[in-house]
Scaffold this motif. Sequence first.
Motif, PDB file in Angstrom:
ATOM      1  N   ASN A  13       0.877  -1.261   0.050  1.00 48.22           N
ATOM      2  CA  ASN A  13       0.035   0.079  -0.064  1.00 48.22           C
ATOM      3  C   ASN A  13       0.906   1.168   0.071  1.00 48.22           C
ATOM      4  O   ASN A  13       2.119   1.483   0.275  1.00 48.22           O
ATOM      5  CB  ASN A  13      -0.932   0.120   1.280  1.00 48.22           C
ATOM      6  CG  ASN A  13      -0.255   0.076   2.363  1.00 48.22           C
ATOM      7  OD1 ASN A  13       0.362   1.224   2.864  1.00 48.22           O
ATOM      8  ND2 ASN A  13      -0.350  -0.879   3.139  1.00 48.22           N
ATOM      9  N   ASP A  14       0.273   2.305  -0.190  1.00 46.79           N
ATOM     10  CA  ASP A  14       0.753   3.678  -0.317  1.00 46.79           C
ATOM     11  C   ASP A  14       1.656   3.951   0.759  1.00 46.79           C
ATOM     12  O   ASP A  14       2.676   4.915   1.022  1.00 46.79           O
ATOM     13  CB  ASP A  14       0.096   4.765  -0.741  1.00 46.79           C
ATOM     14  CG  ASP A  14      -0.347   4.541  -2.073  1.00 46.79           C
ATOM     15  OD1 ASP A  14       0.237   3.993  -2.993  1.00 46.79           O
ATOM     16  OD2 ASP A  14      -1.516   5.141  -2.708  1.00 46.79           O
ATOM     17  N   SER A  15       1.212   3.603   2.094  1.00 43.80           N
ATOM     18  CA  SER A  15       1.817   4.005   3.488  1.00 43.80           C
ATOM     19  C   SER A  15       3.131   3.032   3.583  1.00 43.80           C
ATOM     20  O   SER A  15       4.110   3.463   4.217  1.00 43.80           O
ATOM     21  CB  SER A  15       0.877   3.818   4.593  1.00 43.80           C
ATOM     22  OG  SER A  15      -0.323   4.542   4.392  1.00 43.80           O
ATOM     23  N   VAL A  16       3.090   1.810   3.079  1.00 46.10           N
ATOM     24  CA  VAL A  16       4.433   0.985   3.415  1.00 46.10           C
ATOM     25  C   VAL A  16       5.470   1.275   2.316  1.00 46.10           C
ATOM     26  O   VAL A  16       6.548   1.146   2.616  1.00 46.10           O
ATOM     27  CB  VAL A  16       3.874  -0.508   3.239  1.00 46.10           C
ATOM     28  CG1 VAL A  16       5.059  -1.520   3.234  1.00 46.10           C
ATOM     29  CG2 VAL A  16       2.996  -0.828   4.598  1.00 46.10           C
ATOM     30  N   LYS A  17       4.988   1.612   0.962  1.00 41.78           N
ATOM     31  CA  LYS A  17       6.113   1.951  -0.053  1.00 41.78           C
ATOM     32  C   LYS A  17       7.246   2.809   0.302  1.00 41.78           C
ATOM     33  O   LYS A  17       8.420   2.450  -0.032  1.00 41.78           O
ATOM     34  CB  LYS A  17       5.373   2.517  -1.126  1.00 41.78           C
ATOM     35  CG  LYS A  17       6.078   2.394  -2.436  1.00 41.78           C
ATOM     36  CD  LYS A  17       6.595   0.972  -2.950  1.00 41.78           C
ATOM     37  CE  LYS A  17       7.065   0.875  -4.362  1.00 41.78           C
ATOM     38  NZ  LYS A  17       8.217   1.678  -4.636  1.00 41.78           N
ATOM     39  N   PRO A  18       7.116   4.028   0.959  1.00 43.73           N
ATOM     40  CA  PRO A  18       8.235   4.579   1.438  1.00 43.73           C
ATOM     41  C   PRO A  18       9.573   3.832   2.142  1.00 43.73           C
ATOM     42  O   PRO A  18      10.443   4.105   1.966  1.00 43.73           O
ATOM     43  CB  PRO A  18       7.625   5.768   2.073  1.00 43.73           C
ATOM     44  CG  PRO A  18       6.104   6.049   1.558  1.00 43.73           C
ATOM     45  CD  PRO A  18       5.805   4.475   1.363  1.00 43.73           C
ATOM     46  N   TYR A  19       8.790   3.069   3.060  1.00 37.28           N
ATOM     47  CA  TYR A  19       9.684   2.346   3.960  1.00 37.28           C
ATOM     48  C   TYR A  19      10.465   1.254   3.396  1.00 37.28           C
ATOM     49  O   TYR A  19      11.538   1.092   3.385  1.00 37.28           O
ATOM     50  CB  TYR A  19       8.946   1.814   5.169  1.00 37.28           C
ATOM     51  CG  TYR A  19       8.222   2.690   6.165  1.00 37.28           C
ATOM     52  CD1 TYR A  19       9.011   3.219   7.277  1.00 37.28           C
ATOM     53  CD2 TYR A  19       6.814   3.126   5.989  1.00 37.28           C
ATOM     54  CE1 TYR A  19       8.447   4.085   7.955  1.00 37.28           C
ATOM     55  CE2 TYR A  19       6.280   4.119   6.852  1.00 37.28           C
ATOM     56  CZ  TYR A  19       7.125   4.516   7.913  1.00 37.28           C
ATOM     57  OH  TYR A  19       6.432   5.419   8.910  1.00 37.28           O
ATOM     58  N   TYR A  20       9.676   0.627   2.326  1.00 36.88           N
ATOM     59  CA  TYR A  20      10.263  -0.292   1.605  1.00 36.88           C
ATOM     60  C   TYR A  20      11.413   0.201   0.743  1.00 36.88           C
ATOM     61  O   TYR A  20      12.515  -0.314   0.486  1.00 36.88           O
ATOM     62  CB  TYR A  20       9.277  -0.797   0.599  1.00 36.88           C
ATOM     63  CG  TYR A  20       9.514  -2.017  -0.305  1.00 36.88           C
ATOM     64  CD1 TYR A  20       9.782  -3.161  -0.110  1.00 36.88           C
ATOM     65  CD2 TYR A  20      10.171  -1.598  -1.682  1.00 36.88           C
ATOM     66  CE1 TYR A  20      10.153  -4.214  -0.922  1.00 36.88           C
ATOM     67  CE2 TYR A  20      10.500  -2.553  -2.615  1.00 36.88           C
ATOM     68  CZ  TYR A  20      10.721  -3.969  -2.059  1.00 36.88           C
ATOM     69  OH  TYR A  20      11.162  -4.847  -3.056  1.00 36.88           O
ATOM     70  N   ASP A  21      11.167   1.414   0.064  1.00 38.65           N
ATOM     71  CA  ASP A  21      12.232   2.093  -0.707  1.00 38.65           C
ATOM     72  C   ASP A  21      13.374   2.463   0.046  1.00 38.65           C
ATOM     73  O   ASP A  21      14.623   2.137  -0.406  1.00 38.65           O
ATOM     74  CB  ASP A  21      11.569   3.261  -1.507  1.00 38.65           C
ATOM     75  CG  ASP A  21      10.619   2.774  -2.410  1.00 38.65           C
ATOM     76  OD1 ASP A  21      10.538   1.773  -2.979  1.00 38.65           O
ATOM     77  OD2 ASP A  21       9.709   3.865  -2.959  1.00 38.65           O
ATOM     78  N   LEU A  22      13.184   2.707   1.079  1.00 36.96           N
ATOM     79  CA  LEU A  22      14.278   3.049   2.103  1.00 36.96           C
ATOM     80  C   LEU A  22      15.126   1.923   2.302  1.00 36.96           C
ATOM     81  O   LEU A  22      16.371   2.292   2.376  1.00 36.96           O
ATOM     82  CB  LEU A  22      13.901   3.845   3.367  1.00 36.96           C
ATOM     83  CG  LEU A  22      13.489   5.257   3.441  1.00 36.96           C
ATOM     84  CD1 LEU A  22      12.814   5.970   4.637  1.00 36.96           C
ATOM     85  CD2 LEU A  22      14.568   6.060   3.210  1.00 36.96           C
ATOM     86  N   LEU A  23      14.736   0.810   2.799  1.00 28.24           N
ATOM     87  CA  LEU A  23      15.486  -0.412   3.372  1.00 28.24           C
ATOM     88  C   LEU A  23      16.074  -0.990   2.231  1.00 28.24           C
ATOM     89  O   LEU A  23      16.841  -1.460   2.252  1.00 28.24           O
ATOM     90  CB  LEU A  23      14.241  -1.359   3.904  1.00 28.24           C
ATOM     91  CG  LEU A  23      13.900  -0.953   5.234  1.00 28.24           C
ATOM     92  CD1 LEU A  23      12.609  -1.896   5.491  1.00 28.24           C
ATOM     93  CD2 LEU A  23      14.783  -0.897   6.203  1.00 28.24           C
TER      94      LEU A  23
END
Length: 230
Positions: A13-23
């Motif tokens: 979802n759009d809320s998880v994607k930024p964290y995924y991209d950082l990791l």
Amino acid sequence: MVNWNELPDYMRNDSVKPYYDLLRKKKISLFFKRVFDVVIGLMVLVIFAIPMLFVAVMIKLDSEGPVFNRQERVTTNGKHFKIYKFRTMINNAEKIGTSITADNDSRITKVGRKLRKFRIDELPQVFDVLSGNMSFVGTRPEAVKYVEKYPEEYFATLLLPAGITSEASIRYKDEAKLLKITDDLDRTYMEEVLPEKMKYNLQSIKNFNFFGEIVTMFRTVFAVLGKEYI
């Protein structure tokens, strides 16, 4: 890390994607994190094998039931697993109460209360670390029924293995004492305690780096020995 499209639907979802991209940009730290878990996990197992055997005997002498309490938890990418913890409550305690334990919970055994005080009950989780289901540092693994009620952003904590300790664990080391003043443990945990813990968990993912996790481990030791962190 797995590819984005390989994650469970509820995590994409759009809320998880930024964290995924950082990791995804921190592959080296993620590599050293796993190496550290395996090396230190093996050392802990060797050093504490005999003490853990002694604890197991004390548990069996104190009350009827198995040595371990293996409840289902959720870890990386939504995987379900049964966590290893020394049993600190009467046998089948989950059938007569909630998954959350307050400090004054009558289900806690005499030996169990001592184990909880110094978090000795969590020593067997070294087996979960070695298997890859957990890490030494990461968001504490939640019961399935709580994960099913997560707001979208909370699922970002499932991008990494569940952990034995974390910043939230340090800040809320006396969580059981906070919960003993309420009559509705599940509601208080989900509406008041968990949101505050998740602030630290999500921030830890944003700031994730290997050396920061080493610092968290040292701070955990000091917290168990009595140091207060506000």
